[in-house]
Design a protein around this motif. Structure first.
Motif, short mmCIF file in Angstrom:
data_model
loop_
_atom_site.label_atom_id
_atom_site.label_comp_id
_atom_site.label_asym_id
_atom_site.label_seq_id
_atom_site.Cartn_x
_atom_site.Cartn_y
_atom_site.Cartn_z
N UNK A 74 0.82 -1.22 0.00
CA UNK A 74 0.00 0.00 0.00
C UNK A 74 0.85 1.27 0.00
N UNK A 75 0.21 2.35 -0.29
CA UNK A 75 0.89 3.65 -0.22
C UNK A 75 1.41 3.86 1.20
N UNK A 76 2.63 4.28 1.33
CA UNK A 76 3.22 4.44 2.65
C UNK A 76 4.18 3.32 3.00
N UNK A 77 4.11 2.22 2.24
CA UNK A 77 5.07 1.15 2.43
C UNK A 77 4.61 0.07 3.40
N UNK A 78 5.50 -0.84 3.71
CA UNK A 78 5.18 -2.01 4.53
C UNK A 78 5.40 -1.73 6.01
N UNK A 79 4.77 -2.55 6.84
CA UNK A 79 4.91 -2.41 8.28
C UNK A 79 6.25 -2.96 8.74
N UNK A 80 6.71 -2.49 9.87
CA UNK A 80 7.97 -2.95 10.44
C UNK A 80 7.79 -4.33 11.06
N UNK A 81 8.90 -5.03 11.22
CA UNK A 81 8.85 -6.36 11.84
C UNK A 81 10.25 -6.93 11.92
N UNK A 82 10.36 -8.09 12.55
CA UNK A 82 11.65 -8.77 12.68
C UNK A 82 11.88 -9.59 11.43
N UNK A 83 12.45 -8.94 10.41
CA UNK A 83 12.63 -9.61 9.12
C UNK A 83 13.58 -10.80 9.21
N UNK A 84 14.61 -10.67 10.03
CA UNK A 84 15.58 -11.75 10.17
C UNK A 84 14.92 -13.01 10.72
N UNK A 85 14.07 -12.83 11.72
CA UNK A 85 13.38 -13.98 12.31
C UNK A 85 12.40 -14.59 11.31
N UNK A 86 11.73 -13.73 10.53
CA UNK A 86 10.78 -14.25 9.55
C UNK A 86 11.50 -15.06 8.49
N UNK A 87 12.62 -14.55 7.98
CA UNK A 87 13.39 -15.28 6.96
C UNK A 87 13.86 -16.61 7.53
#
Length: 205
Positions: A74-87
């Motif tokens: 969406x406009x405004x971009x993606x929400x923050x999160x623990x990307x390393x843990x998700x990967x």
């Protein structure tokens, strides 16, 4: 109208498609459709989870061998999160296979045949698509990781692919070959016991 970004992850195993898609999604401020092409259902499922994790809608087109996963940023971009843990959660867990080699021969009978069989066994280990996590060498097996062994190159090939090669220090000292160790590290009985206790599969030739 939303802009589009295409990500070609065909032939890539997870978590690579997720990493590539996440990289494309980061930094976007305008409404954007990120279309990722993959060839397996595991990647599709992980990309769908990524969309949910980032608060985006997602759709999938295609069938076995060719999928397109469209994630609407969406406009405004993606929400923050623990990307390393998700990967990490998308990374297949490697089986904890431990190979224990307790002799410089394989099987019971003629020693010359046993040495030839063990050499072939270690060579075959080095050719596996999914090599063992650890190779433990103790008692007579300590000779196999030392100078003069016919299996040094194969053990080094395993080590280069991530296999931990560990030889019993007490055994090296007993045979007087501690200074001849050519591959891997030195270990003790506590670590040997720990490695065996944590193994999902133990192979002893």
């Amino acid at each position: 109208m939303a802009q589009k970004i295409s990500v070609d992850a065909m032939g890539k195993e997870c978590p690579i498609p997720v990493v590539m898609t996440l990289k494309a999604m980061k930094g976007l401020t305008e409404a954007t459709t990120v279309e990722t092409m993959v060839d397996n259902r595991t990647a599709v499922g992980n990309l769908q989870r990524l969309a949910e994790e980032k608060g985006c809608t997602c759709s999938v087109e295609g069938d076995d061998g060719a999928f397109t996963v469209s994630i609407e940023v969406p406009e405004g971009g993606i929400s923050e999160g623990d990307d390393q843990a998700f990967v990490a959660s998308c990374t297949p867990q490697r089986k904890n296979v431990v190979v224990q080699i307790a002799s410089d021969t394989m099987g019971i009978g003629a020693d010359d045949l046993g040495k030839q069989l063990l050499k072939g066994f270690i060579y075959a280990l080095a050719q596996l698509d999914d090599p063992p996590a650890t190779v433990l060498l103790y008692n007579g097996g300590a000779h196999v990781s030392c100078e003069g062994s016919d299996s040094l190159e194969d053990l080094k090939a395993l080590e280069d692919r991530g296999t931990e090669i560990l030889t019993c220090g007490t055994c090296l000292d007993h045979y007087g070959i501690a200074d001849k160790l050519k591959v891997g590290g030195v270990t003790n009985m506590y670590t040997i016991t720990e490695k065996l206790a944590q193994a999902s599969l133990i192979i002893r030739p």
